[in-house]
Design a protein around this motif. Structure first.
Motif, PDB file in Angstrom:
ATOM      1  N   ARG A 181       3.672  10.535  -6.774  1.00  8.51           N
ATOM      2  CA  ARG A 181       4.601  11.076  -7.774  1.00  8.51           C
ATOM      3  C   ARG A 181       3.874  11.431  -9.063  1.00  8.51           C
ATOM      4  N   HIS A 182       2.958  10.561  -9.481  1.00  7.64           N
ATOM      5  CA  HIS A 182       2.196  10.813 -10.703  1.00  7.64           C
ATOM      6  C   HIS A 182       1.318  12.056 -10.545  1.00  7.64           C
TER       7      HIS A 182
ATOM      8  N   GLU B  88       0.826  -1.208   0.000  1.00  8.13           N
ATOM      9  CA  GLU B  88       0.000   0.000   0.000  1.00  8.13           C
ATOM     10  C   GLU B  88       0.866   1.266   0.000  1.00  8.13           C
ATOM     11  N   ILE B  89       1.918   1.257   0.772  1.00  6.12           N
ATOM     12  CA  ILE B  89       2.823   2.408   0.818  1.00  6.12           C
ATOM     13  C   ILE B  89       3.498   2.611  -0.529  1.00  6.12           C
ATOM     14  N   LYS B  90       3.975   1.546  -1.144  1.00  6.62           N
ATOM     15  CA  LYS B  90       4.612   1.660  -2.466  1.00  6.62           C
ATOM     16  C   LYS B  90       3.626   2.191  -3.500  1.00  6.62           C
TER      17      LYS B  90
ATOM     18  N   VAL C  12       2.046  20.096 -10.829  1.00  5.75           N
ATOM     19  CA  VAL C  12       3.061  21.037 -11.309  1.00  5.75           C
ATOM     20  C   VAL C  12       2.728  21.494 -12.725  1.00  5.75           C
ATOM     21  N   ASP C  13       2.221  20.595 -13.557  1.00  7.38           N
ATOM     22  CA  ASP C  13       1.824  20.990 -14.914  1.00  7.38           C
ATOM     23  C   ASP C  13       0.699  22.021 -14.894  1.00  7.38           C
ATOM     24  N   VAL C  14      -0.264  21.844 -13.987  1.00  5.54           N
ATOM     25  CA  VAL C  14      -1.357  22.815 -13.855  1.00  5.54           C
ATOM     26  C   VAL C  14      -0.804  24.158 -13.390  1.00  5.54           C
ATOM     27  N   ALA C  15       0.094  24.145 -12.417  1.00  2.00           N
ATOM     28  CA  ALA C  15       0.696  25.390 -11.917  1.00  2.00           C
ATOM     29  C   ALA C  15       1.519  26.062 -13.009  1.00  2.00           C
ATOM     30  N   ARG C  16       2.224  25.277 -13.799  1.00  3.58           N
ATOM     31  CA  ARG C  16       3.024  25.827 -14.902  1.00  3.58           C
ATOM     32  C   ARG C  16       2.118  26.507 -15.933  1.00  3.58           C
ATOM     33  N   LYS C  17       0.973  25.884 -16.211  1.00  5.89           N
ATOM     34  CA  LYS C  17       0.019  26.473 -17.155  1.00  5.89           C
ATOM     35  C   LYS C  17      -0.538  27.792 -16.605  1.00  5.89           C
TER      36      LYS C  17
END
Length: 101
Positions: free
Chosen positions: A31-32, A22-24, A38-43
């Motif tokens: 991460r996904h 479960e932790i893995k 980050v992509d939304v913030a970059r946009k």
């Protein structure tokens, strides 16, 4: 005829293996999702480049919400909102900084 049902015993090793799996899985998912945030913030940063809000002024940093609240918890509001931190953020994450401080 009588049916006898034996309960399945769960060992500590099985519980430990389930927690580890479960932790893995959660870290992989995190991460996904982080890359998506980050992509939304970059946009958003790209859209805010060169714009000035009449009341709020220029947007100098676009930080994903989860990262922002983690930084607030770790470093405190005063530090994260300080001019020195924002200058550092502008240098380090130029793609998330639509305007300079």
């Amino acid at each position: 005829m009588e049916i006898i049902h034996k309960p399945h015993e769960i060992t500590q090793e099985a519980i430990d293996a389930a927690f580890a799996d479960e932790i893995k899985r959660t870290f992989k998912e995190e991460r996904h999702l982080e890359s998506k945030r980050v992509d939304v913030a970059r946009k958003e940063a790209t859209q805010e480049r060169g714009k000035t809000h009449p009341v709020l002024g220029k947007c100098v940093a676009t930080i994903p919400a989860r990262d922002y609240f983690r930084m607030i918890k770790k470093y405190g509001t005063e530090h994260v909102h300080s001019k020195e931190f924002l200058k550092y953020y502008n240098k380090t994450f130029s793609d998330l900084s639509p305007n300079r401080v």
